[in-house]
Scaffold this motif. Structure first.
Motif, PDB file in Angstrom:
ATOM      1  N   LYS A  98      46.764-111.332 166.836  1.00 20.06           N
ATOM      2  CA  LYS A  98      45.591-111.019 166.006  1.00 20.06           C
ATOM      3  C   LYS A  98      45.978-110.959 164.529  1.00 20.06           C
ATOM      4  CE  LYS A  98      42.912-108.436 169.407  1.00 20.06           C
ATOM      5  NZ  LYS A  98      42.378-107.103 169.775  1.00 20.06           N
ATOM      6  N   LEU A  99      47.093-110.318 164.235  1.00 19.74           N
ATOM      7  CA  LEU A  99      47.548-110.236 162.854  1.00 19.74           C
ATOM      8  C   LEU A  99      47.893-111.617 162.296  1.00 19.74           C
ATOM      9  CD1 LEU A  99      49.768-107.035 162.862  1.00 19.74           C
ATOM     10  CD2 LEU A  99      47.605-107.366 161.683  1.00 19.74           C
ATOM     11  N   GLN A 102      46.405-116.164 158.892  1.00 22.76           N
ATOM     12  CA  GLN A 102      46.033-117.578 158.722  1.00 22.76           C
ATOM     13  C   GLN A 102      44.681-117.698 158.041  1.00 22.76           C
ATOM     14  OE1 GLN A 102      46.329-119.270 162.721  1.00 22.76           O
ATOM     15  NE2 GLN A 102      47.699-120.824 161.882  1.00 22.76           N
ATOM     16  N   LEU A 103      43.704-116.926 158.483  1.00 23.61           N
ATOM     17  CA  LEU A 103      42.376-116.967 157.870  1.00 23.61           C
ATOM     18  C   LEU A 103      42.441-116.547 156.401  1.00 23.61           C
ATOM     19  CD1 LEU A 103      40.182-115.527 160.744  1.00 23.61           C
ATOM     20  CD2 LEU A 103      40.235-117.886 159.920  1.00 23.61           C
ATOM     21  N   TYR A 153      41.413-118.934 153.344  1.00 23.82           N
ATOM     22  CA  TYR A 153      40.416-118.513 152.365  1.00 23.82           C
ATOM     23  C   TYR A 153      40.982-118.598 150.949  1.00 23.82           C
ATOM     24  CZ  TYR A 153      37.458-115.637 149.474  1.00 23.82           C
ATOM     25  OH  TYR A 153      36.673-115.197 148.454  1.00 23.82           O
ATOM     26  N   LEU A 154      42.205-118.129 150.767  1.00 22.40           N
ATOM     27  CA  LEU A 154      42.818-118.171 149.435  1.00 22.40           C
ATOM     28  C   LEU A 154      43.013-119.603 148.961  1.00 22.40           C
ATOM     29  CD1 LEU A 154      45.408-115.278 149.760  1.00 22.40           C
ATOM     30  CD2 LEU A 154      43.301-115.278 148.417  1.00 22.40           C
ATOM     31  N   LEU A 155      43.393-120.508 149.856  1.00 22.65           N
ATOM     32  CA  LEU A 155      43.533-121.920 149.483  1.00 22.65           C
ATOM     33  C   LEU A 155      42.181-122.523 149.112  1.00 22.65           C
ATOM     34  CD1 LEU A 155      46.148-123.143 152.115  1.00 22.65           C
ATOM     35  CD2 LEU A 155      46.499-122.847 149.655  1.00 22.65           C
ATOM     36  N   TYR A 156      41.148-122.180 149.877  1.00 23.50           N
ATOM     37  CA  TYR A 156      39.798-122.657 149.562  1.00 23.50           C
ATOM     38  C   TYR A 156      39.350-122.124 148.204  1.00 23.50           C
ATOM     39  CZ  TYR A 156      34.745-122.847 149.454  1.00 23.50           C
ATOM     40  OH  TYR A 156      33.457-123.048 149.071  1.00 23.50           O
TER      41      TYR A 156
END
Length: 124
Positions: free
Chosen positions: A28-29, A34-35, A39-42
């Protein structure tokens, strides 16, 4: 015997977690990490694209501003020329008015129409 009470800090014993529970938490961590990275890359890509668009718009507006400044400068020069021309024409009108008054003091003034342009000319 030595007896401990609940007030002394001993509570019910939790059931021991096996390695499966720890692995599930790690998965989960990892997914959450990864998410977060995605998000930061987006967000980084979005901000870079926005910055590029702003730079392009700034460049375009700067060009338009330079064109407008040049047009304003040209208009100012034109106004100066027109004011000089107006001043010259006012002086000419003033001089002609003076000449006509002086001529009318000398005697009758006769008019002669031009055969080409139909303007009238004065002869003293």
């Amino acid at each position: 015997f030595f007896f401990l009470k609940a007030e002394d800090g001993i509570r019910d014993v939790e059931r021991s977690r096996g390695l499966g529970d720890v692995y599930k938490r790690q998965v989960k961590l990892f997914k959450l990490s990864q998410l977060s990275v995605e998000y930061l890359l987006y967000a980084q890509e979005f901000l870079e694209n926005t910055a590029k668009a702003c730079d392009l718009e700034y460049t375009q507006l700067q060009k338009e501003c330079m064109i407008a400044e040049q047009a304003a400068k040209d208009q100012k020069e034109k106004i100066v020329k027109l004011k000089k021309n107006l001043k010259t024409k006012k002086q000419s009108v003033k001089q002609l008015t003076f000449t006509i008054k002086e001529a009318s003091k000398r005697g009758p003034v006769s008019q002669f129409p031009c055969k080409i342009c139909k303007d009238k000319f004065y002869k003293t």
